[in-house]
Design an enzyme around this catalytic site. Structure first.
Site, PDB file in Angstrom:
ATOM      1  N   LEU A   1      52.228  26.630  73.080  1.00 31.07           N
ATOM      2  CA  LEU A   1      51.162  26.241  72.148  1.00 31.07           C
ATOM      3  C   LEU A   1      49.784  26.445  72.745  1.00 31.07           C
ATOM      4  O   LEU A   1      48.842  26.812  72.054  1.00 31.07           O
ATOM      5  CB  LEU A   1      51.320  24.773  71.739  1.00 31.07           C
TER       6      LEU A   1
ATOM      7  N   ARG B   1      51.707  19.459  74.496  1.00 25.28           N
ATOM      8  CA  ARG B   1      50.476  19.250  73.743  1.00 25.28           C
ATOM      9  C   ARG B   1      50.804  18.690  72.354  1.00 25.28           C
ATOM     10  O   ARG B   1      51.514  19.318  71.568  1.00 25.28           O
ATOM     11  CB  ARG B   1      49.632  20.526  73.614  1.00 25.28           C
ATOM     12  N   LEU B   2      50.283  17.517  72.132  1.00 27.11           N
ATOM     13  CA  LEU B   2      50.441  16.872  70.827  1.00 27.11           C
ATOM     14  C   LEU B   2      50.162  17.867  69.710  1.00 27.11           C
ATOM     15  O   LEU B   2      49.188  18.616  69.776  1.00 27.11           O
ATOM     16  CB  LEU B   2      49.460  15.698  70.744  1.00 27.11           C
ATOM     17  N   HIS B   3      51.034  17.925  68.712  1.00 25.55           N
ATOM     18  CA  HIS B   3      50.768  18.814  67.561  1.00 25.55           C
ATOM     19  C   HIS B   3      51.286  18.206  66.267  1.00 25.55           C
ATOM     20  O   HIS B   3      52.414  17.746  66.192  1.00 25.55           O
ATOM     21  CB  HIS B   3      51.350  20.213  67.789  1.00 25.55           C
ATOM     22  N   LEU B   4      50.411  18.246  65.261  1.00 27.29           N
ATOM     23  CA  LEU B   4      50.722  17.713  63.931  1.00 27.29           C
ATOM     24  C   LEU B   4      51.176  18.862  63.029  1.00 27.29           C
ATOM     25  O   LEU B   4      50.441  19.833  62.832  1.00 27.29           O
ATOM     26  CB  LEU B   4      49.474  17.051  63.350  1.00 27.29           C
TER      27      LEU B   4
END
Length: 198
Positions: A28, A112-115
Site C-alpha cells: 500500500l 498501514r491503516l486503510h478504509l
DNA sequence: GTTCTAGAAC
DNA sequence: GTTCTAGAAC
C-alpha cells in the site's frame, strides 16, 4: 505458553522486526506514491484505487500518518477517522448508481491503516475465493461508523477476536443480497450478476 | 495481499 | 479427465 513459530529466531527474543520495504505487506505504501492509482489527496489522507479491486468500484482511504492498523488507533485519532469516513463518503457520492460499503477489515494483511470504500456489486475478476468474499460480506468487515463508535465509547477500537475472524472466513458462501446459497465460487460469481442493474 | 499447484471433489 | 479449493511461499 505461546506457540513457537518457525519464524522465531533463537536467542533474539523474537522482538517485532520491521518488514523489509520490498515485502508484499508494504504494498500500500508503494501504491500511495503511484500517480496511476491516486484518486485524490489532502493534508491528512491519500485515496487510491485498490490494485486488485473486489467490486466495480473499490477505493482505499489511507492516512498519511504512519498508523499500522486499527490496533494502533487511540482516541487521539478520532478526528482523523472521522475525516477518513467523510472522504470515503465523498468518493462514494461521486459514483452515483452504486451503493457503497465503508469499513475496515478486522484483520488486514497489508501494513498501514486503510478504509475500504467498495461498491456492493462485488463484481470483479479479482474477487476469486471464499476469503475475498467473506472479508467483505461477513462481520470481518467492520463498518467505519462502528469503529468510530467503539473508539468513542471505549477509548479504543474493540475488534473481533482471532477465533471470531477465523469463523467469519470459514462462513459458507452466501449471496449478500438474497438467500441463495451457491455451491461454489464460480456459481456465486454467476449468481451475483443477476443482481446487477440492467 | 497474490500466485501457484497438489489433491480433493465432481 | 476436469474443476475447484486451500495451503505454502526460505
Amino acid at each position: 505458553m505461546p506457540k513457537r513459530s518457525s519464524k522465531d529466531v533463537p536467542g533474539q527474543g523474537n522482538a517485532k522486526k520491521p518488514k523489509p520495504s520490498g515485502h508484499w505487506a508494504m504494498g500500500l505504501l508503494n501504491t500511495m506514491k503511484d500517480p496511476k492509482y491516486i484518486v485524490k489527496t489532502d493534508d491528512l489522507v491519500t485515496v487510491i484505487k485498490d490494485v486488485y479491486p473486489k467490486a466495480k468500484f473499490h477505493f482505499l482511504v489511507i492516512p498519511k500518518e504512519d498508523i499500522s492498523n486499527l490496533k494502533a488507533v487511540t482516541s487521539k485519532h478520532l478526528d482523523l477517522l472521522k475525516h477518513m469516513e467523510k472522504v470515503g463518503g465523498e468518493i462514494a457520492g461521486e459514483n452515483k448508481g452504486s451503493n457503497f460499503k465503508i469499513g475496515y477489515h478486522a484483520e488486514p494483511s497489508m501494513i498501514r491503516l486503510h478504509l475500504h470504500v467498495i461498491s456492493d456489486d462485488m463484481d470483479s475478476v479479482c474477487l476469486k475465493n471464499k476469503k475475498h468474499w467473506n472479508s467483505f460480506t461477513t462481520d470481518f468487515f467492520v463498518k467505519s461508523e462502528e469503529v468510530i463508535k467503539s473508539l468513542e465509547d471505549n477509548g479504543k477500537v474493540v475488534l473481533p477476536s482471532k477465533e471470531e475472524c477465523k469463523k467469519f472466513m470459514e462462513t459458507p458462501l452466501k449471496c449478500h443480497k438474497c438467500s441463495v446459497i451457491p455451491k461454489n465460487m464460480p456459481d456465486l460469481k454467476k449468481h451475483i450478476l443477476t443482481h446487477l442493474e440492467k
